[in-house]
Design a protein around this motif. Structure first.
Motif, PDB file in Angstrom:
ATOM      1  N   LYS A 180       0.877  -1.097  -0.103  1.00  0.00           N
ATOM      2  CA  LYS A 180      -0.091  -0.284   0.161  1.00  0.00           C
ATOM      3  C   LYS A 180       0.898   1.319   0.031  1.00  0.00           C
ATOM      4  O   LYS A 180       0.753   2.121  -0.903  1.00  0.00           O
ATOM      5  CB  LYS A 180      -0.720  -0.110   1.082  1.00  0.00           C
ATOM      6  CG  LYS A 180      -1.455   1.365   1.592  1.00  0.00           C
ATOM      7  CD  LYS A 180      -1.682   1.587   2.956  1.00  0.00           C
ATOM      8  CE  LYS A 180      -2.543   2.699   3.255  1.00  0.00           C
ATOM      9  NZ  LYS A 180      -1.926   3.919   2.894  1.00  0.00           N
ATOM     10  N   GLY A 214       3.015   2.750  -3.330  1.00  0.00           N
ATOM     11  CA  GLY A 214       2.488   3.396  -4.363  1.00  0.00           C
ATOM     12  C   GLY A 214       1.398   4.409  -4.093  1.00  0.00           C
ATOM     13  O   GLY A 214       0.762   4.808  -4.901  1.00  0.00           O
ATOM     14  N   ALA A 264       1.507   7.847  -5.933  1.00  0.00           N
ATOM     15  CA  ALA A 264       2.129   7.568  -7.249  1.00  0.00           C
ATOM     16  C   ALA A 264       1.150   8.415  -8.201  1.00  0.00           C
ATOM     17  O   ALA A 264       1.691   8.634  -9.330  1.00  0.00           O
ATOM     18  CB  ALA A 264       2.280   6.391  -7.455  1.00  0.00           C
ATOM     19  N   TRP A 322      -6.212  -2.410   0.667  1.00  0.00           N
ATOM     20  CA  TRP A 322      -4.755  -2.386   0.751  1.00  0.00           C
ATOM     21  C   TRP A 322      -4.392  -3.810   1.111  1.00  0.00           C
ATOM     22  O   TRP A 322      -4.944  -4.340   2.024  1.00  0.00           O
ATOM     23  CB  TRP A 322      -3.986  -1.305   1.358  1.00  0.00           C
ATOM     24  CG  TRP A 322      -4.371   0.299   1.070  1.00  0.00           C
ATOM     25  CD1 TRP A 322      -4.952   1.105   1.790  1.00  0.00           C
ATOM     26  CD2 TRP A 322      -3.961   0.597  -0.209  1.00  0.00           C
ATOM     27  NE1 TRP A 322      -5.070   2.203   0.940  1.00  0.00           N
ATOM     28  CE2 TRP A 322      -4.258   2.044  -0.175  1.00  0.00           C
ATOM     29  CE3 TRP A 322      -3.010   0.135  -1.348  1.00  0.00           C
ATOM     30  CZ2 TRP A 322      -4.013   3.083  -1.161  1.00  0.00           C
ATOM     31  CZ3 TRP A 322      -2.946   1.136  -2.068  1.00  0.00           C
ATOM     32  CH2 TRP A 322      -3.107   2.554  -2.303  1.00  0.00           C
ATOM     33  N   THR A 375      -2.172   1.016  -5.818  1.00  0.00           N
ATOM     34  CA  THR A 375      -1.952   2.221  -5.695  1.00  0.00           C
ATOM     35  C   THR A 375      -3.434   2.961  -5.566  1.00  0.00           C
ATOM     36  O   THR A 375      -4.340   2.220  -5.570  1.00  0.00           O
ATOM     37  CB  THR A 375      -1.352   2.690  -7.094  1.00  0.00           C
ATOM     38  OG1 THR A 375      -2.296   2.646  -8.016  1.00  0.00           O
ATOM     39  CG2 THR A 375      -0.066   2.116  -7.244  1.00  0.00           C
ATOM     40  N   SER A 376      -3.265   4.213  -5.044  1.00  0.00           N
ATOM     41  CA  SER A 376      -4.249   4.678  -5.010  1.00  0.00           C
ATOM     42  C   SER A 376      -5.281   5.076  -6.404  1.00  0.00           C
ATOM     43  O   SER A 376      -6.551   5.037  -6.422  1.00  0.00           O
ATOM     44  CB  SER A 376      -4.242   6.384  -4.398  1.00  0.00           C
ATOM     45  OG  SER A 376      -3.852   6.007  -2.948  1.00  0.00           O
ATOM     46  N   ASP A 377      -4.205   5.195  -7.512  1.00  0.00           N
ATOM     47  CA  ASP A 377      -4.864   5.257  -8.815  1.00  0.00           C
ATOM     48  C   ASP A 377      -5.864   4.321  -8.951  1.00  0.00           C
ATOM     49  O   ASP A 377      -6.673   4.315  -9.677  1.00  0.00           O
ATOM     50  CB  ASP A 377      -3.767   5.839  -9.801  1.00  0.00           C
ATOM     51  CG  ASP A 377      -4.224   6.258 -11.168  1.00  0.00           C
ATOM     52  OD1 ASP A 377      -5.095   6.924 -10.989  1.00  0.00           O
ATOM     53  OD2 ASP A 377      -3.848   5.830 -12.340  1.00  0.00           O
ATOM     54  N   SER A 437       8.446   9.739  -3.715  1.00  0.00           N
ATOM     55  CA  SER A 437       7.149   9.976  -4.134  1.00  0.00           C
ATOM     56  C   SER A 437       6.699  11.385  -4.116  1.00  0.00           C
ATOM     57  O   SER A 437       7.320  12.233  -3.492  1.00  0.00           O
ATOM     58  CB  SER A 437       6.105   9.430  -3.186  1.00  0.00           C
ATOM     59  OG  SER A 437       4.779   9.898  -3.259  1.00  0.00           O
ATOM     60  N   SER A 488      10.997   3.432  -1.656  1.00  0.00           N
ATOM     61  CA  SER A 488       9.892   3.273  -1.516  1.00  0.00           C
ATOM     62  C   SER A 488       9.413   1.900  -0.947  1.00  0.00           C
ATOM     63  O   SER A 488       8.354   1.456  -0.686  1.00  0.00           O
ATOM     64  CB  SER A 488       9.144   3.516  -3.047  1.00  0.00           C
ATOM     65  OG  SER A 488       9.706   2.547  -4.221  1.00  0.00           O
TER      66      SER A 488
END
Length: 399
Positions: A4, A7, A10, A59, A93-95, A200, A250
């Motif tokens: 989690k 990214g 990102a 996540w 990722t959040s995206d 990031s 990262s």
């Protein structure tokens, strides 16, 4: 389980996404402090019988059913008690989370602060009726109705947990013990080449936070609300820092190894990384510097068009219940959101280590929030730099 964080920030965010995607032509919308229009989507008014299943985006490590470790399972008990089978989709990722929620195939999501505003503005998530979530009453007050999980006092989810981005150093290499982020921003650092920083665009906020304390004339009030002059100052500081950074990290395992080998001796970190490094016999310590720190808090949100809303609400209540929330917090490495969870952790020192009930500690933490053109600090006479520009700048910073 910590993918989690790898990214989480990102994805770039365009101004158009936040300023327009929640607009329904002016019908049934309200203008939020965040500077975008929010679709008039009602919260669930009453809780009915479960629909038999719930589809969630989460996540890694947030919905364990024993398949990763037989001893780690809070999903199976939920399924037995609620009658709702959990179908979990792990996002990296959040995206990816935002994209998955737009398919309409999922009922709930564990969104971070850099995704939650997008989901609210686009109408993909609905306000949450906390009266239908009994365990919400025991959530730490410092996590309720925050900029990343509410609009004008209306909650859009339930807080899951939280953590701070800390300063870590090798005690056998770095003296005296640092108490300021200046230790990683000093161009004359004696540790040049052994400084590490988080890889990031959201790390720009760390520089902004430091500048808010050391250059008050810039007028930075919120590290995620930077006008062009403030943003340029943060970028300049990070380009200067680049000359002393040995590596950007990262992957938490690589940072643990880097500190163990001595390739890195000082830099930003998370408490769980420090714990792992110490367990590996590496001489490290951490501190929350005097300027404060950035941090993160996740929110369970329910889809606006959830096909299984009752099971989604049952899941949200379960995941923040004392025992389940304690299990997640220990497995993932974070402070739980439920104030009663500290009595349920296997490690009785867990909440002390992660400052779970220390609101004075967390008052110094500025949680990740998506930067948007509408300044989040309340200014209306200037335009702030949105996250798409942060992403472009980060590429230039690293060279």
């Amino acid at each position: 389980m910590w993918s989690k964080r790898l990214g989480v920030a990102a994805a770039a965010l365009s101004l158009v996404t936040l300023s327009a995607c929640g607009d329904d032509g002016g019908k049934g919308t309200v203008t939020a402090e965040q500077g975008f229009k929010v679709p008039n989507i009602p919260a669930l008014s009453s809780l009915g019988a479960g629909e038999g299943q719930v589809n969630i985006v989460n996540w890694a490590g947030y919905a364990e059913n024993g398949s990763t470790d037989k001893a780690v399972d809070w999903v199976t008990p939920f399924e037995k008690e609620s009658g709702c089978k959990v179908n979990s989709k792990v996002a990296g990722t959040s995206d990816e989370m935002v994209t998955l929620m737009k398919t309409g195939e999922y009922d709930a999501v564990s969104a971070s602060g850099d995704a939650s505003l997008r989901l609210i503005a686009s109408g993909d998530v609905a306000p949450v009726n906390t009266a239908l979530i009994p365990n919400y009453a025991d959530v730490f007050a410092g996590l309720k109705n925050q900029l990343w999980n509410s609009v004008k006092g209306v909650p859009y989810g339930v807080p899951h947990g939280r953590g701070a981005n800390l300063l870590m150093w090798r005690t056998d290499k770095v003296t005296p013990a640092p108490d300021s982020w200046g230790a990683v921003f000093d161009p004359a650092s004696p540790y040049k080449g052994k400084v590490t920083a988080y890889d990031s665009p959201i790390y720009i906020a760390d520089a902004a936070l430091y500048l808010s304390a050391t250059k008050p004339e810039l007028g930075i009030k919120n590290p995620y609300a930077l006008d062009q002059k403030q943003f340029d100052a943060a970028v300049a500081l990070l380009k200067q820092q680049n000359t002393i950074v040995g590596e950007y990290w990262s992957d938490y395992t690589k940072e643990v190894q880097s500190f163990k080998s001595g390739d890195s001796v000082i830099g930003t970190t998370w408490q769980v990384i420090a714990n792992l490094a110490k367990a590996d016999k590496t001489q490290v310590e951490v501190t929350l510097p005097k300027e404060g720190a950035t941090g993160w808090s996740d929110t369970w949100m329910v889809a606006a068009k959830a096909k299984h809303p009752n099971c989604a609400y049952k899941w949200m209540d379960w995941i923040i219940s004392p025992k389940a929330n304690a299990q997640v917090a220990e497995w993932f490495g974070e402070a739980p959101s439920n104030s009663k969870s500290c009595a349920e952790t296997a490690d009785k020192d867990h909440c002390t280590t992660f400052h779970a009930s220390d609101e004075d500690y967390f008052s110094k933490v500025r949680y990740w929030t998506t930067p948007i053109a509408q300044c989040l600090d309340g200014r209306t006479d200037v335009k702030c730099v949105d996250y798409s520009e942060w992403t472009r700048a980060w590429t230039a910073i690293k060279g």
